[in-house]
Design an enzyme around this catalytic site. Structure first.
Site, PDB file in Angstrom:
ATOM      1  N   HIS A  61       0.847  -1.186   0.000  1.00  0.00           N
ATOM      2  CA  HIS A  61       0.000   0.000   0.000  1.00  0.00           C
ATOM      3  C   HIS A  61       0.880   1.232   0.000  1.00  0.00           C
ATOM      4  O   HIS A  61       2.111   1.122   0.016  1.00  0.00           O
ATOM      5  CB  HIS A  61      -0.976  -0.009   1.179  1.00  0.00           C
ATOM      6  CG  HIS A  61      -0.351   0.089   2.531  1.00  0.00           C
ATOM      7  ND1 HIS A  61       0.457  -0.892   3.064  1.00  0.00           N
ATOM      8  CD2 HIS A  61      -0.441   1.062   3.491  1.00  0.00           C
ATOM      9  CE1 HIS A  61       0.842  -0.541   4.275  1.00  0.00           C
ATOM     10  NE2 HIS A  61       0.318   0.632   4.555  1.00  0.00           N
ATOM     11  N   HIS A  63       1.013   3.991   2.106  1.00  0.00           N
ATOM     12  CA  HIS A  63       1.312   4.757   3.323  1.00  0.00           C
ATOM     13  C   HIS A  63       2.792   5.158   3.304  1.00  0.00           C
ATOM     14  O   HIS A  63       3.651   4.379   2.878  1.00  0.00           O
ATOM     15  CB  HIS A  63       1.045   3.906   4.566  1.00  0.00           C
ATOM     16  CG  HIS A  63      -0.112   4.373   5.385  1.00  0.00           C
ATOM     17  ND1 HIS A  63      -0.859   3.513   6.174  1.00  0.00           N
ATOM     18  CD2 HIS A  63      -0.658   5.605   5.585  1.00  0.00           C
ATOM     19  CE1 HIS A  63      -1.801   4.198   6.800  1.00  0.00           C
ATOM     20  NE2 HIS A  63      -1.692   5.466   6.462  1.00  0.00           N
ATOM     21  N   ASP A  65       5.203   5.293   5.435  1.00  0.00           N
ATOM     22  CA  ASP A  65       6.248   4.467   6.046  1.00  0.00           C
ATOM     23  C   ASP A  65       6.602   3.250   5.197  1.00  0.00           C
ATOM     24  O   ASP A  65       7.679   2.671   5.368  1.00  0.00           O
ATOM     25  CB  ASP A  65       5.858   4.037   7.467  1.00  0.00           C
ATOM     26  CG  ASP A  65       4.530   3.311   7.558  1.00  0.00           C
ATOM     27  OD1 ASP A  65       3.586   3.722   6.869  1.00  0.00           O
ATOM     28  OD2 ASP A  65       4.427   2.347   8.334  1.00  0.00           O
ATOM     29  N   HIS A  66       5.737   2.889   4.255  1.00  0.00           N
ATOM     30  CA  HIS A  66       6.003   1.721   3.419  1.00  0.00           C
ATOM     31  C   HIS A  66       6.637   2.074   2.079  1.00  0.00           C
ATOM     32  O   HIS A  66       7.077   1.187   1.352  1.00  0.00           O
ATOM     33  CB  HIS A  66       4.712   0.931   3.185  1.00  0.00           C
ATOM     34  CG  HIS A  66       4.225   0.234   4.415  1.00  0.00           C
ATOM     35  ND1 HIS A  66       4.328  -1.130   4.594  1.00  0.00           N
ATOM     36  CD2 HIS A  66       3.651   0.711   5.548  1.00  0.00           C
ATOM     37  CE1 HIS A  66       3.833  -1.455   5.779  1.00  0.00           C
ATOM     38  NE2 HIS A  66       3.417  -0.354   6.376  1.00  0.00           N
ATOM     39  N   HIS A 153      -7.345  -2.253   5.037  1.00  0.00           N
ATOM     40  CA  HIS A 153      -6.627  -1.247   5.840  1.00  0.00           C
ATOM     41  C   HIS A 153      -7.355   0.103   5.718  1.00  0.00           C
ATOM     42  O   HIS A 153      -6.748   1.156   5.766  1.00  0.00           O
ATOM     43  CB  HIS A 153      -5.186  -1.149   5.316  1.00  0.00           C
ATOM     44  CG  HIS A 153      -4.235  -0.379   6.172  1.00  0.00           C
ATOM     45  ND1 HIS A 153      -4.217  -0.450   7.548  1.00  0.00           N
ATOM     46  CD2 HIS A 153      -3.222   0.471   5.837  1.00  0.00           C
ATOM     47  CE1 HIS A 153      -3.242   0.320   8.014  1.00  0.00           C
ATOM     48  NE2 HIS A 153      -2.635   0.898   6.997  1.00  0.00           N
ATOM     49  N   ASP A 176      -0.243  -4.141   6.047  1.00  0.00           N
ATOM     50  CA  ASP A 176      -1.083  -3.613   7.132  1.00  0.00           C
ATOM     51  C   ASP A 176      -2.538  -3.956   6.821  1.00  0.00           C
ATOM     52  O   ASP A 176      -3.042  -3.597   5.760  1.00  0.00           O
ATOM     53  CB  ASP A 176      -0.945  -2.095   7.228  1.00  0.00           C
ATOM     54  CG  ASP A 176       0.428  -1.645   7.694  1.00  0.00           C
ATOM     55  OD1 ASP A 176       1.279  -2.511   7.936  1.00  0.00           O
ATOM     56  OD2 ASP A 176       0.639  -0.428   7.805  1.00  0.00           O
ATOM     57  N   HIS A 240       6.886  -5.213  11.883  1.00  0.00           N
ATOM     58  CA  HIS A 240       6.252  -3.888  11.961  1.00  0.00           C
ATOM     59  C   HIS A 240       5.629  -3.720  13.349  1.00  0.00           C
ATOM     60  O   HIS A 240       4.443  -3.436  13.502  1.00  0.00           O
ATOM     61  CB  HIS A 240       5.187  -3.808  10.867  1.00  0.00           C
ATOM     62  CG  HIS A 240       4.670  -2.425  10.577  1.00  0.00           C
ATOM     63  ND1 HIS A 240       4.760  -1.373  11.450  1.00  0.00           N
ATOM     64  CD2 HIS A 240       4.005  -1.926   9.495  1.00  0.00           C
ATOM     65  CE1 HIS A 240       4.198  -0.299  10.919  1.00  0.00           C
ATOM     66  NE2 HIS A 240       3.734  -0.604   9.727  1.00  0.00           N
TER      67      HIS A 240
END
Length: 280
Positions: A61, A63, A65-66, A153, A176, A240
């Site tokens: 995805h 986001h 942080d990814h 998510h 996530d 994570h």
């Protein structure tokens, strides 16, 4: 036999000991980077993998942080590949991925222009091949098959999980998500499930509502373990971690997972490796 390396086991909160979310899966001579959180290429270098050695980048995805190191992966692969006609980097992710890749390359536009002006053998921007998907088979070559299915998510949507199969063994990477039927189906009978986990019993006591909010779209340790149990996987690999695991409390996390899952449980710091064997 596939091998999993937890390159980064951290979260959006910077941690001196944990890189951002990222997992490396090596199978049949191919190398797949699943998500690219902060510090991912430094962690990959520690296990002998460079950006030029990646078979594909898989994004669960979008986001921050990814995908924090997406630009670093694209640019570093480009400048360290000395082939006269380099192959594009396959990037497989949910709808929206192409827009993010295009915007990232635009953000690095000055850098790309400088390098093309300075190096005669760099004549074009970093080549990439973006494929957006939400379900179905997305990779089938040289003994490795990758299948994708939706996860949950929300409001982050769409999000996807990956199932990598090689030599009769299968690894599922959930990303996530909260528990959902589509992830159960993707993970059914897998030899290993890599799942993000949070300690809701800790996070719910935060004085900040914004921190508490993460509980409604992530799986707790117990929920991830219950997913592994329903799917009948052999090994649950947790990553994570939110909050970060305090040294000495590893068995506490493992015990929470064991309340819902009777199989093998793996957790560890960055660079933790897990060999995946097919069940016969």
């Amino acid at each position: 036999m596939p091998e999993i390396t937890l390159l980064g086991t951290g979260s959006p909160i910077p941690d001196p000991n944990r890189a951002g979310p990222s997992t490396l899966v090596r199978a049949d001579g191919q190398v797949f980077l699943v998500d690219c959180g902060r510090g991912v290429l430094q962690r990959a270098a520690a296990v002998g993998v460079g950006a030029g050695g990646l078979s594909a980048l898989l994004l669960t995805h979008l986001h921050s942080d990814h995908i924090a190191e997406l630009g670093d992966v694209l640019i570093t692969r480009w400048v360290t590949n000395f082939a006269p006609d380099p192959e594009p980097l396959p990037i497989i992710g949910p709808p929206g991925t192409a827009e993010v890749v295009e915007a990232t390359l635009k953000a690095f536009g000055h850098d790309i222009g400088y390098r093309i002006a300075h190096h005669d053998d760099l004549t074009a921007p970093p080549p990439q091949d973006v494929r957006e998907c939400t379900e179905g088979t997305v990779w089938h070559r040289d003994g490795v098959t990758i299948r994708v299915a939706p996860t949950d998510h929300r409001p982050v949507a769409p999000t996807i999980g990956f199932r990598i199969e090689s030599g009769g063994a299968s690894v599922v990477l959930a990303g996530d998500t909260v528990p959902c039927d589509s992830l159960d189906e993707l993970a059914a009978g897998a030899d290993a499930l890599v799942h993000t986990v949070i300690r809701k019993d800790i996070v719910t006591h935060s004085p900040q509502q914004r921190i508490k909010d993460i509980c409604d779209y992530h799986s707790s340790v117990q929920e991830a373990a219950a997913t592994a149990n329903r799917a009948g996987v052999a090994t649950l690999v947790m990553t994570h971690y939110v909050p970060a695991i305090v040294p000495g409390q590893e068995e506490q996390w493992r015990a929470l997972a064991a309340t819902e899952f009777g199989g093998h449980i793996e957790l560890g710091d960055d660079l933790h490796r897990v060999e995946v064997h097919a069940r016969h």
